[in-house]
Structure formats: C-alpha cells, structure tokens
Design a protein around this motif. Sequence first.
Motif, short mmCIF file in Angstrom:
data_model
loop_
_atom_site.label_atom_id
_atom_site.label_comp_id
_atom_site.label_asym_id
_atom_site.label_seq_id
_atom_site.Cartn_x
_atom_site.Cartn_y
_atom_site.Cartn_z
N LYS A 1 23.97 0.09 35.45
CA LYS A 1 23.47 0.24 36.82
C LYS A 1 23.23 -1.13 37.46
CE LYS A 1 19.70 2.30 39.42
NZ LYS A 1 18.43 1.68 39.66
N GLU B 1 25.19 -2.63 40.70
CA GLU B 1 24.42 -3.03 41.88
C GLU B 1 24.61 -4.51 42.21
OE1 GLU B 1 20.48 -1.66 40.93
OE2 GLU B 1 20.92 0.36 41.68
N TYR C 1 27.76 -1.13 47.32
CA TYR C 1 28.07 -0.03 46.41
C TYR C 1 27.46 1.26 46.93
CZ TYR C 1 23.25 -0.73 45.06
OH TYR C 1 21.89 -0.86 45.11
N CYS C 2 27.92 2.36 46.39
CA CYS C 2 27.39 3.67 46.69
C CYS C 2 27.30 4.46 45.39
CB CYS C 2 28.29 4.39 47.69
SG CYS C 2 27.72 6.03 48.16
N HIS C 3 26.14 5.01 45.11
CA HIS C 3 25.94 5.82 43.91
C HIS C 3 26.18 7.27 44.30
CE1 HIS C 3 23.14 6.72 40.24
NE2 HIS C 3 24.37 7.13 40.06
N TRP D 1 30.19 5.95 40.82
CA TRP D 1 29.83 4.95 41.82
C TRP D 1 31.08 4.51 42.57
CZ3 TRP D 1 24.86 2.30 41.76
CH2 TRP D 1 24.02 2.71 40.74
N THR E 1 24.88 8.87 52.54
CA THR E 1 26.04 8.69 51.67
C THR E 1 27.32 8.92 52.46
OG1 THR E 1 24.80 9.32 49.70
CG2 THR E 1 27.21 9.52 49.58
#
Length: 91
Positions: A21, A25, A30-32, A38, A81
């Motif tokens: 993680k 990051e 980034y986008c989880h 990801w 998101t």
Amino acid sequence: MPAYIVTYDLHTPGQKYTCIKEKIEAYGYYCHLQQSVWIVVSSKDSTSIRDDLSTCLDNNDSLFVAKLSDEAAWRGFSEDTSKWLKTGLKQ
C-alpha cells in the motif's frame, strides 16, 4: 503519463499489505478501486512497477500490472472514484 492497473493476491504467511500500500501510494497519483486493485499513473513501465512492488511480496504471492487505455466502463463506485477514473485514465 500512462495509467496502470495493479492487482495482487497476498497469501499467508507474511502478508505485507502495509508495504505494498505504501509503495503504491508513493507513486503520488493513484486510485484504490477495490481491496487488492489499484490504478497508478506513472512514467515507469509495467515491468518497473512490477519490480518495485515485488519487494513486498513473498514467493507464493501474485501480482499483475498492465497499462490501461482511456477507454473504460465501470459501475458501483463512489462519485469521487468515478471522477478520478474520468480524469486519471486520460493522463
């Protein structure tokens, strides 16, 4: 810069979720998406991203990294998101 999808499956023993993680990051943009999915935007290629993240993996873990295009469809994600996906995939 291109966007990459990163998916992984960490098996026991030694699951290093914090390590992977933090490395993801560190890419900054980034986008989880889901628990182990990801998207990262990076000037690095998929092999370099894989190698970078592999330092967090055990021998029995799996990791997949692939470059994405700006063509995508999704459903069931939050407004934040969805907004990230609309802009992040067009970098």
